[in-house]
Motif scaffolding. Structure first.
Motif, PDB file in Angstrom:
ATOM      1  N   ALA A 104      41.937 -79.570 -12.135  1.00  0.00           N
ATOM      2  CA  ALA A 104      41.089 -78.822 -11.324  1.00  0.00           C
ATOM      3  C   ALA A 104      41.601 -77.627 -10.925  1.00  0.00           C
ATOM      4  O   ALA A 104      41.245 -76.971 -10.347  1.00  0.00           O
ATOM      5  N   LEU A 107      40.081 -74.362 -11.886  1.00  0.00           N
ATOM      6  CA  LEU A 107      39.170 -73.959 -10.815  1.00  0.00           C
ATOM      7  C   LEU A 107      39.554 -73.181  -9.579  1.00  0.00           C
ATOM      8  O   LEU A 107      39.244 -72.107  -8.911  1.00  0.00           O
ATOM      9  N   ALA A 111      41.669 -75.920  -5.440  1.00  0.00           N
ATOM     10  CA  ALA A 111      40.785 -76.804  -5.885  1.00  0.00           C
ATOM     11  C   ALA A 111      42.469 -77.780  -6.670  1.00  0.00           C
ATOM     12  O   ALA A 111      41.955 -79.536  -6.434  1.00  0.00           O
ATOM     13  N   PRO A 312      35.627 -68.827  -8.737  1.00  0.00           N
ATOM     14  CA  PRO A 312      36.607 -70.382  -9.385  1.00  0.00           C
ATOM     15  C   PRO A 312      36.545 -71.336  -8.469  1.00  0.00           C
ATOM     16  O   PRO A 312      36.819 -72.398  -8.948  1.00  0.00           O
ATOM     17  N   GLU A 313      36.448 -71.905  -7.120  1.00  0.00           N
ATOM     18  CA  GLU A 313      37.317 -72.168  -6.413  1.00  0.00           C
ATOM     19  C   GLU A 313      35.576 -72.535  -5.472  1.00  0.00           C
ATOM     20  O   GLU A 313      35.312 -73.702  -4.218  1.00  0.00           O
ATOM     21  N   VAL A 315      32.162 -74.588  -5.152  1.00  0.00           N
ATOM     22  CA  VAL A 315      30.880 -75.836  -5.213  1.00  0.00           C
ATOM     23  C   VAL A 315      30.371 -76.006  -3.910  1.00  0.00           C
ATOM     24  O   VAL A 315      30.862 -75.763  -2.975  1.00  0.00           O
ATOM     25  N   SER A 325      26.538 -75.876 -10.079  1.00  0.00           N
ATOM     26  CA  SER A 325      27.698 -76.144  -9.130  1.00  0.00           C
ATOM     27  C   SER A 325      28.634 -77.166 -10.465  1.00  0.00           C
ATOM     28  O   SER A 325      30.016 -76.488 -10.655  1.00  0.00           O
ATOM     29  N   GLY A 329      31.688 -76.636 -12.986  1.00  0.00           N
ATOM     30  CA  GLY A 329      33.661 -76.579 -12.917  1.00  0.00           C
ATOM     31  C   GLY A 329      33.048 -77.013 -14.213  1.00  0.00           C
ATOM     32  O   GLY A 329      35.186 -77.406 -14.694  1.00  0.00           O
ATOM     33  N   VAL A 332      34.569 -75.307 -16.892  1.00  0.00           N
ATOM     34  CA  VAL A 332      35.287 -74.633 -16.798  1.00  0.00           C
ATOM     35  C   VAL A 332      36.843 -75.309 -17.403  1.00  0.00           C
ATOM     36  O   VAL A 332      37.377 -75.726 -18.054  1.00  0.00           O
ATOM     37  N   PRO A 680      36.193 -68.109 -14.904  1.00  0.00           N
ATOM     38  CA  PRO A 680      35.416 -68.865 -14.766  1.00  0.00           C
ATOM     39  C   PRO A 680      34.536 -68.635 -13.605  1.00  0.00           C
ATOM     40  O   PRO A 680      33.809 -67.401 -13.140  1.00  0.00           O
TER      41      PRO A 680
END
Length: 680
Positions: A104, A107, A111, A312-313, A315, A325, A329, A332, A680
């Motif tokens: 994670a 992300l 995360a 990138p973070e 959601v 989303s 994720g 990525v 990302p």
């Protein structure tokens, strides 16, 4: 002082901290009192983690993030309760969960940290035989604690968030009024900048984020760009032909200011009307109209939630965006399933270290053995710079926190309610310690964990009496395991070189930002600030050269990259030196507000996005070039400041060109002949 260089600790809002602590108290006390809860520590820990997520200063929707966090932590508590009594399954599940949690980090840092915290909830599960009622009640209360934090956000939002929302509403209402006034062809006065200044202040003053991401800056930068476009249309000789277009833009901006559901329909109608009016026009102003169209679409998207700015973070748990989303994720994280990825290396290190730690705790009959995997989780990070120094610092903080908490328990005596109260107090300390560095944070977290785990005393029949020595021995063993994992599974040497290059670029850009800021703002002790910025850049350059020396530049591509990288950074340093020697000797109060705002926007773009474990620090060149052009358009054409302004703009142009050369350079990944990781 200069933003991004000399900063006060990131202190969270006191009311927000109290709100998060209230959520922890609301679930910790019933969990301790209710005999159907198998792990009060897991329940209180899940609520505390959700409270941390709720405290983040983020422009994205906080409630969906907290809900997602509560589901993740609830799943960890449930899984731990199901497998904790079966040691082989427990060790295997902990290792697999650790690997997935470490991935994670692709992300973003937030995360990755939240996922690592969920592993901690799993490994501290009491080693008791699971029963259906107790297990389900524990998991439900853990999820409920996170959902309670989400409800508290909705009922009791931070004052800062309310100020930001009000400032956004005022700014878009002002822009709508300006567009309609221009459409009436009766008033050609300049755009009202006061709401825009207030908007920028609402988002930048007393901000927790040391480096605000690009999607954060868009909340106050986009209205400023819309204002610049409207000003350009206002000065056009053909402005009368754009009356209908400007009126439609005003209606759209008014709908954007109205964030209720009715605003979406008004925004859609306004944009349709805008395109219909613009379709019949043709001329030299069409590029400006196209730019305004793009900006209106972006404002509707960001403000009314049609999509979330690229991050990138991010959601967003809302409407069909959830599927998109989640797929993005997962894509990525899959892209980092390659041998040279620092995220995959960290995932392997964490999975192996946590698996070995849990095995030692279960099969070596170590008292308080769960401190071994807990310390691994506290110490290990996907870092390629200052790795062992930071690991040692976190281990020292963990040891100090354990010693302090154990001493307090020794003085006050055992008791679930006493431990619950102390756990809440030290969770509050952890919230505050986050702004004082990783050593203080590690100490506060370790102390809070000691008290949280003490809530489960008596639930585990196999547990021995807790002593300070047992806890410290487990922590030291976990720290040694974390260091061994870094030694046995090190990062790729080219990855380390790339990370060091990103660190050097960041410090050089910070130095440039300091010099540029000092050119148009009066600062306290500017010489000290510039000297400190240069010293950081100098140390980063030494670290980069050490990493370059440790890497064998056997290929021509790598040697060419090193040469061009050094040349570009030396040119940036030369431009900064030139600006330092030509700093205005008189007061800077004479600068025009428009020019100073353009300089501040350039510095914001220059400072870039925070680095992640997935990629080193970099500059968004497209955004930087746009900011450079806006700065050139605002250069004073006459007056005493014209010469100094032109010197500043000239050197800024040189800095931009050299940073562009770095951006288009293939970098260390080109040596492997593999395509770079997708953004990302």
């Amino acid at each position: 002082m200069i933003k991004g260089l000399t900063l006060p600790p990131a202190m969270p809002d006191l009311a927000a901290v109290l709100r998060s602590l209230l959520g922890v108290v609301a679930v910790a006390v019933p969990a301790v009192q209710w005999d159907r809860v198998g792990s009060p520590a897991g329940v209180a820990g899940a609520a505390a983690i959700a409270g941390v997520v709720a405290l983040q200063d983020s422009p994205r929707a906080r409630i969906p993030l907290v809900v997602a966090t509560s589901l993740l932590t609830g799943g960890a508590v449930l899984t731990g309760a199901l497998v904790s009594a079966y040691s082989p399954a427990f060790v295997a599940v902990a290792a697999v969960w650790s690997f997935a949690a470490a991935m994670a980090w692709a992300l973003g840092a937030n995360a990755g940290l939240v996922a690592a915290a969920s592993v901690a909830l799993l490994v501290v599960a009491p080693q008791v035989e699971p029963t259906l009622t107790v297990t389900l009640c524990t998991a439900a209360l853990a999820v409920g604690g996170g959902l309670l934090q989400a409800a508290l956000i909705a009922i009791w939002p931070q004052h800062r968030w309310r100020v930001q929302r009000d400032a956004l509403t005022n700014a878009y209402c002002s822009l709508a009024s300006d567009a309609r006034r221009l459409a009436d062809r009766t008033d050609c006065s300049a755009i009202d900048t006061e709401p825009l200044i207030a908007l920028r202040a609402a988002f930048t003053v007393d901000c927790q984020a040391r480096r605000r991401p690009a999607d954060y800056r868009s909340w106050y930068g986009l209205p400023e760009r819309i204002a610049a476009t409207l000003s350009e249309l206002a000065g056009s000789p053909d402005r009368e032909a754009f009356g209908e277009v400007l009126a439609a833009a005003g209606d759209t901006l008014a709908a954007v200011a109205e964030t209720r559901r009715s605003g979406r329909g008004g925004a859609a109608a306004g944009i349709d009307r805008f395109h219909a009016a613009a379709a019949g026009l043709d001329g030299a102003e069409m590029p400006v109209l196209q730019r305004l169209s793009t900006q209106l679409h972006e404002a509707v998207a960001i403000r009314l939630g049609d999509f979330v700015p690229s991050s990138p973070e991010a959601v967003r748990v809302r409407r069909p965006e959830l599927r998109t989303s989640v797929r993005a994720g997962a894509g990525v994280m899959r892209s980092h399933l390659r041998g040279h990825s620092p995220v995959l290396r960290h995932a392997l290190r964490l999975a192996v270290a946590v698996g070995v730690a849990c095995g030692i705790a279960r099969y070596a009959d170590v008292a308080q053995g769960y401190w071994i995997p807990l310390t691994v989780l506290l110490v290990l990070r996907p870092e390629t710079a200052h790795t062992y120094t930071r690991a040692a610092g976190r281990l020292l903080g963990t040891v100090l926190g354990i010693a302090a908490a154990s001493s307090v328990l020794l003085l006050v005596g055992p008791g679930a309610m006493v431990s619950a109260a102390l756990a809440i107090v030290f969770v509050a300390f952890a919230y505050v310690a986050a702004g004082f560095g990783y050593l203080a944070l590690s100490a506060a977290l370790a102390a809070a964990v000691v008290f949280l785990i003490d809530l489960d005393v008596g639930l585990d029949p196999l547990a021995t009496a807790a002593t300070m020595g047992d806890r410290l021995l487990g922590a030291l063993a976990g720290g040694v395991l974390a260091v061994i994992a870094h030694v046995v599974l090190p990062d790729d040497e080219l990855t380390r070189l790339g990370q060091r290059a990103g660190e050097l670029l960041k410090t050089e850009v910070d130095y440039a930002a300091a010099v540029i800021k000092s050119y148009v703002h009066e600062l306290q002790n500017p010489a000290d600030a510039l000297s400190a910025a240069w010293q950081r850049a100098f140390r980063a350059r030494a670290a980069f050269e050490a990493a370059a020396g440790a890497t064998r530049p056997e290929t021509r591509d790598l040697r060419h990259w090193l040469r061009s990288y050094r040349t570009a950074l030396n040119a940036v340093t030369a431009s900064c030196t030139t600006l330092e020697t030509t700093l205005p000797a008189t007061s800077t109060a004479g600068w025009s507000g428009e020019f100073v705002l353009a300089v501040d926007e350039y510095v914001e773009s220059l400072c870039g996005d925070p680095p992640t474990a997935a990629s080193p620090w970099s500059v968004d060149i497209a955004e930087l070039l746009a900011a450079d052009q806006r700065l050139r358009d605002t250069v004073p054409r006459h007056g005493a400041d014209e010469g100094a302004a032109r010197v500043l703009v000239g050197e800024i142009g040189a800095i931009t060109r050299n940073l562009s050369m770095i951006a288009i350079s293939p970098g260390t990944t080109a040596v492997r002949r593999t395509p770079p990781l997708p953004p990302p």
